[in-house]
Design a protein around this motif. Sequence first.
Motif, mmCIF file in Angstrom:
data_model
loop_
_atom_site.group_PDB
_atom_site.id
_atom_site.type_symbol
_atom_site.label_atom_id
_atom_site.label_comp_id
_atom_site.label_asym_id
_atom_site.label_seq_id
_atom_site.Cartn_x
_atom_site.Cartn_y
_atom_site.Cartn_z
ATOM 1 N N GLU B 286 0.858 -1.172 0.000
ATOM 2 C CA GLU B 286 0.000 0.000 0.000
ATOM 3 C C GLU B 286 0.901 1.232 0.000
ATOM 4 O O GLU B 286 1.945 1.248 0.641
ATOM 5 C CB GLU B 286 -0.872 -0.028 1.260
ATOM 6 C CG GLU B 286 -2.120 0.795 1.167
ATOM 7 C CD GLU B 286 -3.047 0.507 2.346
ATOM 8 O OE1 GLU B 286 -2.749 0.986 3.445
ATOM 9 O OE2 GLU B 286 -4.059 -0.195 2.153
ATOM 10 N N SER B 440 -5.500 -1.221 -8.322
ATOM 11 C CA SER B 440 -5.544 -0.223 -7.243
ATOM 12 C C SER B 440 -5.300 -0.900 -5.906
ATOM 13 O O SER B 440 -5.836 -1.978 -5.646
ATOM 14 C CB SER B 440 -6.921 0.441 -7.231
ATOM 15 O OG SER B 440 -7.091 1.163 -6.030
ATOM 16 N N CYS B 441 -4.506 -0.273 -5.054
ATOM 17 C CA CYS B 441 -4.311 -0.861 -3.728
ATOM 18 C C CYS B 441 -5.547 -0.643 -2.880
ATOM 19 O O CYS B 441 -5.771 -1.346 -1.905
ATOM 20 C CB CYS B 441 -3.066 -0.294 -3.049
ATOM 21 S SG CYS B 441 -3.231 1.374 -2.395
ATOM 22 N N GLY B 442 -6.340 0.343 -3.246
ATOM 23 C CA GLY B 442 -7.573 0.568 -2.505
ATOM 24 C C GLY B 442 -7.450 1.592 -1.411
ATOM 25 O O GLY B 442 -8.393 1.845 -0.671
ATOM 26 N N LYS B 443 -6.283 2.208 -1.320
ATOM 27 C CA LYS B 443 -6.105 3.142 -0.201
ATOM 28 C C LYS B 443 -6.890 4.433 -0.412
ATOM 29 O O LYS B 443 -7.683 4.824 0.425
ATOM 30 C CB LYS B 443 -4.626 3.429 0.007
ATOM 31 C CG LYS B 443 -4.350 4.326 1.222
ATOM 32 C CD LYS B 443 -2.866 4.407 1.536
ATOM 33 C CE LYS B 443 -2.609 5.362 2.687
ATOM 34 N NZ LYS B 443 -1.204 5.361 3.101
ATOM 35 N N CYS B 444 -6.672 5.082 -1.543
ATOM 36 C CA CYS B 444 -7.343 6.372 -1.699
ATOM 37 C C CYS B 444 -8.624 6.250 -2.509
ATOM 38 O O CYS B 444 -8.751 5.406 -3.392
ATOM 39 C CB CYS B 444 -6.395 7.420 -2.284
ATOM 40 S SG CYS B 444 -6.099 7.251 -4.037
ATOM 41 N N THR B 445 -9.552 7.124 -2.173
ATOM 42 C CA THR B 445 -10.903 7.035 -2.721
ATOM 43 C C THR B 445 -10.982 7.222 -4.235
ATOM 44 O O THR B 445 -11.660 6.449 -4.916
ATOM 45 C CB THR B 445 -11.800 8.067 -2.021
ATOM 46 O OG1 THR B 445 -11.479 8.042 -0.636
ATOM 47 C CG2 THR B 445 -13.268 7.755 -2.208
ATOM 48 N N ARG B 448 -9.705 3.983 -5.747
ATOM 49 C CA ARG B 448 -10.435 2.784 -5.340
ATOM 50 C C ARG B 448 -11.825 2.713 -5.976
ATOM 51 O O ARG B 448 -12.197 1.706 -6.560
ATOM 52 C CB ARG B 448 -10.562 2.721 -3.805
ATOM 53 C CG ARG B 448 -11.207 1.431 -3.322
ATOM 54 C CD ARG B 448 -11.372 1.392 -1.808
ATOM 55 N NE ARG B 448 -12.379 2.323 -1.337
ATOM 56 C CZ ARG B 448 -12.125 3.433 -0.662
ATOM 57 N NH1 ARG B 448 -10.887 3.749 -0.348
ATOM 58 N NH2 ARG B 448 -13.100 4.227 -0.283
#
Lengths: 949, 513, 74
Positions: B286, B440-445, B448
Amino acid sequence: MYAIGYHDAGTPASVSTKSVRVEIDGQSVQVPEGTSILRAATAAGVSVPKLCATDTLKSFGSCRLCLVEIEGRKGYPASCTTQVADGMKIRTQSPKLSGLRHGVMELYISDHPLDCVTCPANGHCELQNMAEVCGVTETRYGLAGVKHAGLEKDQTNPYFVFDPNMCIACSRCVRACDETQGTLALTMAGRGFESQISASQGQDFIDSECVSCGACVEACPTAALSETTLATQGQPTRSVTTTCAYCGVGCSFKAEIKDGPQGAEVVRMAPNRDGHANHGHACVKGRFAFGYATHPDRVTRPMIRKRISDPWREVSWDEAIGYAAQEFKRIQAEHGKYSVGGITSSRCTNEETFLVQKLVRAAFANNNVDTCARVCHSPTGYGLKHTLGESAGTQEFDSVMQADVIMVIGANPTEGHPVFASQMKRRLRQGAKLIVLDPRAIGLVKAPHIEADYHLQLRPGTNVALINALAHVVVTEGLTRDDYITERCEAASYAKWQHFIADPGNSPEQTAAATGVPAALVRAAARLYAGANNAAIYYGLGVTEHSQGSTMVMGIANLAMATGNLGRAGVGVSPLRGQNNVQGACDMGSFPHEFSGYRHVSDTTVRGLFESAWQVPLESEPGLRIPNMFDAALDGSFRGMYIQGEDLAQSDPNTNHVVAALTALECLVVQDLFLNETAKYAHVFLPGSSFLEKDGTYTNAERRISRVRKAIEPLAGLQDWEVTMRLSRALGYEMNYRHPSEIMDEIARLTPTFTGVSYEKLDRLGSIQWPCNDTAPEGTPTMHVSQFVRGKGKFYVTEYVPTDERTSSRYPLILTTGRVLSQYNVGAQTRRTANNRWHDEDRLEIHPDDAESRGIREGDWTGISSRAGDTVMRATLTERVQPGVVYTTFHFPESGANVVTTDNSDWATNCPEYKVTAVQVARVSQPETWRARSIAARQRPRPRVTETQ
Amino acid sequence: MTVRLYLPRDAAARSMGADRVARAIDETVHARKLDLQLVRTGSRGLLWLEPLLEVETPRGRVGYGPVTIESVASLLTDVVLKGGAHPLCIGLIEQHPYLASQQRLTFARVGVIDPLSLQQYQTHGGYQGLQQALRLSPADIVQAVTDSGLRGRGGAAFPTGVKWKTVLDQIATPKYITCNADEGDSGTFADRMLMEGDPLCLIEGMTIAAIAVGATQGYIYVRIEYPDAIRTLREAISIARAAGFLGPNIQGSGKTFELEVRCGAGAYICGEETSMLESLEGKRGEVRVRPPLPAVEGLFGKPTVVNNVISLASVPVILARGAAHYRDYGLGRSRGTLPFQLAGNIRHGGLVERAFGLTLRELLYDYGGGSASGRPIRAVQVGGPLGAYFPESLFDTVVDYEAFAGVGGMLGHGGIVAFDDTVDLAQMARYALEFCAIESCGKCTPCRIGSTRGTEVIDRIMRNENREQNLVLLQDLCETMLQGSLCGLGGMTPIPVQSALQHFPEDFMRTRS
Amino acid sequence: MHIDHLVKMTNEIATFFASESTPADAPREVATHLTKYWDPRMRRGIILHAEQGGAGLSDLASSAVKLLVMPTPR
């Protein structure tokens, strides 16, 4: 969801002393260097939209709502992750920023249920709030896209629900579990759009490593993690700030209340982020296990009975108190004024404790008052008073954040003092070194990202030999801080001690036979401790509850003095107190030989002060201690007892002896929330009030006095202090307090270390660490700063004397005791909550080798016999204990752990030697027969409680 | 006299049957009792000719390719073994136009030597850079790298010497050298070819870096999809260590440097340097917030050099031949050479190491030979899946970092993927968002949720559902992702989308069912 | 009072002061401890026990008890 009404500053405060000035939306503000723009904006009164940031967690920068513009810089940096720089000019509002925030919010809303009205977080939801702030009422992405919807809720934890449909993947829960709690039970599983919170390896919360501290729930901005009560009881409307009634950490909470037709009810206990002891953290007990306060077992009507074989009879307060007073007066008339006494409780407030001891000294006119601290930390009082001059820990909890080496002796912080343990673990993860002295591999020995540098796994009962060996290395290897010793300690006592400790008999090599700890390990640990800039010792009942408990406390003080580790932040000798008000109960004059502030009853000046304040002559001789009371009860010179909030029959050692003594009493008055074990032998039962039902103060392990504030009306109509006051009046000694603040005012008038304490000041400062007086008007975080309280520190010769409790062929194992996170002390409170989900019986931990030789398998019932008695318990096989040592907790009365503990006690204070009992363990096929035998032995007269009227 | 044959062991050659060819050669040699020695090398990078067999002759190495099992028998004849004629013969390999015009500094030995022969490595100039470095002070090594003008070849093009200087200036220890070999951009393979073809060159570069900044431990973070590279690197490390080029007291200098290979787990985001550090620490890949820079607080919170394979592998030649030698290649602020990788719909796919300054068209046509399908090249994507789609009108753009930035593109890691006129750029834009959604790592909106929503919006555009409003929404989303994302993945995903919208708007106006 | 307990406790206190103090001071230190922390009826009990021969008391404990002032009966 954090406490209602809390204003979040966005990111943690910077500790820098340098300050910078920045301009935010045209407004100039000065903040410490290292402050985030987000926090600086809060300081300037500018509110920047945010979702992933919160002031208890390191900034993360994921939500992308707090973007700002900085003059002279490209792009739109996140204000939470960008630090201020001197002269920086920042804009938090612009059409461009509004557009970006709107764009982000639209994305959030496109993947979130829109049924706010029925949501448990409605009105307190940060997502809902931010949507409003960003002006997003609908999403152009429509409703047809993929969504996190229809996912199953995890309702396995009894206290909170995880609803993945509500999750916005901000990771606040994960970070809270990592940074705040340090358990690292939560993780973000999957990636991208599939990211979702997972407990351990995709397990249910209840089966995961989660310790149910609630940090994740507190951190959650939506209803993804929310208290079960929010759904069942509805949302609270107001809160009062109060202090937890469990362990000696003394966490500050907001008791959140909902006013309904049935009166006020507590919906949540929200940890107080402004709390000085806990900084917004909590544990499964304080955070969630408060339901006992309204448990149906609560006795809310006073009761009396002539004989303990009679059924209870519910009566009025006046009748109960009148009957108790009449009985005490009769006994005193017949057997002399020294034939009665009272016990204060470390669970009650300072004010209540003060009143009980005042009642004994002034109304009973003797000094037969003692407190349950007798059986836990009385050696701390004795040992630290003699060496350093004050019967209290030397530090504040925050001091641990400056410690480079931490030595934990006979304490199990992750179970017993979980919130402080989390802080300690944070420091350990930062790189502080750890030395553990414990017979058992406690949780800290190996935890996520933590491993003890040295675990000195000694045999129970050999503490003093080990502390001497450590000191021996320090002295003989020239690791002492001679300048410090010369300046701050008594030269003669040091010379004597130095000569003693340097004796080869105290060397690690020679003591190894007794302690079982390899000499090389002891030497290395001693070097690590002595070589640190700041080394701090934290200890618990594994130090005090021994025949040499006081000697060990002195040994610890010796070691700290010799290495210069006292008198500043990051060092010190800190006892971790078991119960919420152990420190306070001791401070308040609960011991038979001293008045509040640890002043001996024989001191005529002090006694004169109290006599003139209380308008009554006072006894100059010390009274009986708890174990002495039992002996005196059995020989007939002690016949009446008033016990407030303490369950002697379960918590004191050698139950058979205790029961015999209690049975011998002519009048036993028990004041408690529940009909506890002791109440079985009582003649008068006075319903107690829980911490939610009264006003007062507790003093935690760091000498911090914090307010307890009434959240709901007392179930039985009276607060405990009012009951004591009435009893005193009935005994003929007038007490007239309108509020506990007046009791505190009296304490302040009569106690030099408390002169500056008042409710008004507590309201203003939040909490105060005593001493608080003219020299320290706002209290004293660190003690012994320029000199020791006693003047020069005094070294005591601490010769190791093996306990009489030795193993033999008949009793080949050593039993030692401890506690578990989810239960508290004798379990009276926690057993009446859903905490039983985690621990519903006490088990005997036994090493696989010892188990194998006895044919014991996991879960087998075992009979445990000692010289004092027998009990039964199921076995757990674990290598946490060493061969030859068995271990159990004592939270359940049916375990009868204290049936087997003996009468041995600390030589100086009579604190029982709970931690060392020679036992034999055998597999039993019919536990019920065994149990029946042990129960019969300890409970000869065991009347049934029957309903009357 | 023993005849020496060369055949690549490179994964690209193996995928075209190089191992089967090698076995066939062995069998034939056995059967015919020939006096032959087969040396396995890296790949020359003329991928359409793989497996490419080379025969050593006094004139030089003569190439034959692509070799099939069936052709082996006809190749192992007296004629061919003297470099003679054969239908597959391409002549002297060094004189092949594809290779002859290249400027191979970093890839000088790739395809030439046995990657695991320390002796061959040294014969071909290997470890001269390290010997030179050991004579210099750390500051002087850093200065040489700075003076060479070398910029990060992973894509960000940050001056390598400046990064090293920052690490050198840190007082905290230990320091780390990490090599980012998580080569995940579509159409790129230079890192893999170098690691498989000349692993000691990377090891030497990392060792020089370690000596320059005072690091004692290094990690090469290789994507798990490169098993050959992982195996080769591990063998090369043990060879180097056994010879005293790694480990304690390197070449008697008293300096210590240990090196280890760590594998990725299939996440594109771990090619982002801070995610790679998280992954190296055993955590979820991440993105970390910067500052602090990895050079200050990197791996395990310690000062860390994070460089791409090619950046580090370019260091030995800079030290061996001097900063000026390297610097003399290229133009403007883009100095030295870049190994371009030609892929996609292209006739002559492969590796072309050239100094900055040529045009895209030269690469596509002079080297690439146009599309493989024979149809006109309509678009090229340069710099990986997050690079811009260039229309034909931009093919004359000069290849350097600044010129590319000027037309809304980026050179990245030098990957060039060609598409002919059958390409649907709306689909390609959707693919960019889909790629982002998957990786996407999914951390930021913005990244994600935005990537997933983006594919849905393009689907609606292609279905002609509220096309105008959805085109506006797509532009808005691109802006949110571009300005709002935490790292380059979300922040650059709009680039292919926006370039497609800009240069190929007609593709978004066609309705598909 | 349980005389066995009193004897054991006195001996344990004496053991501590035997090493902590000097032979000359130890009896007084033990006696002071008993005076400061023991209820008079306990001191009475141990004094009476000592007067009857003091079975079980260590030498130091015995000499310490001899220094105690007999509390008035209560």
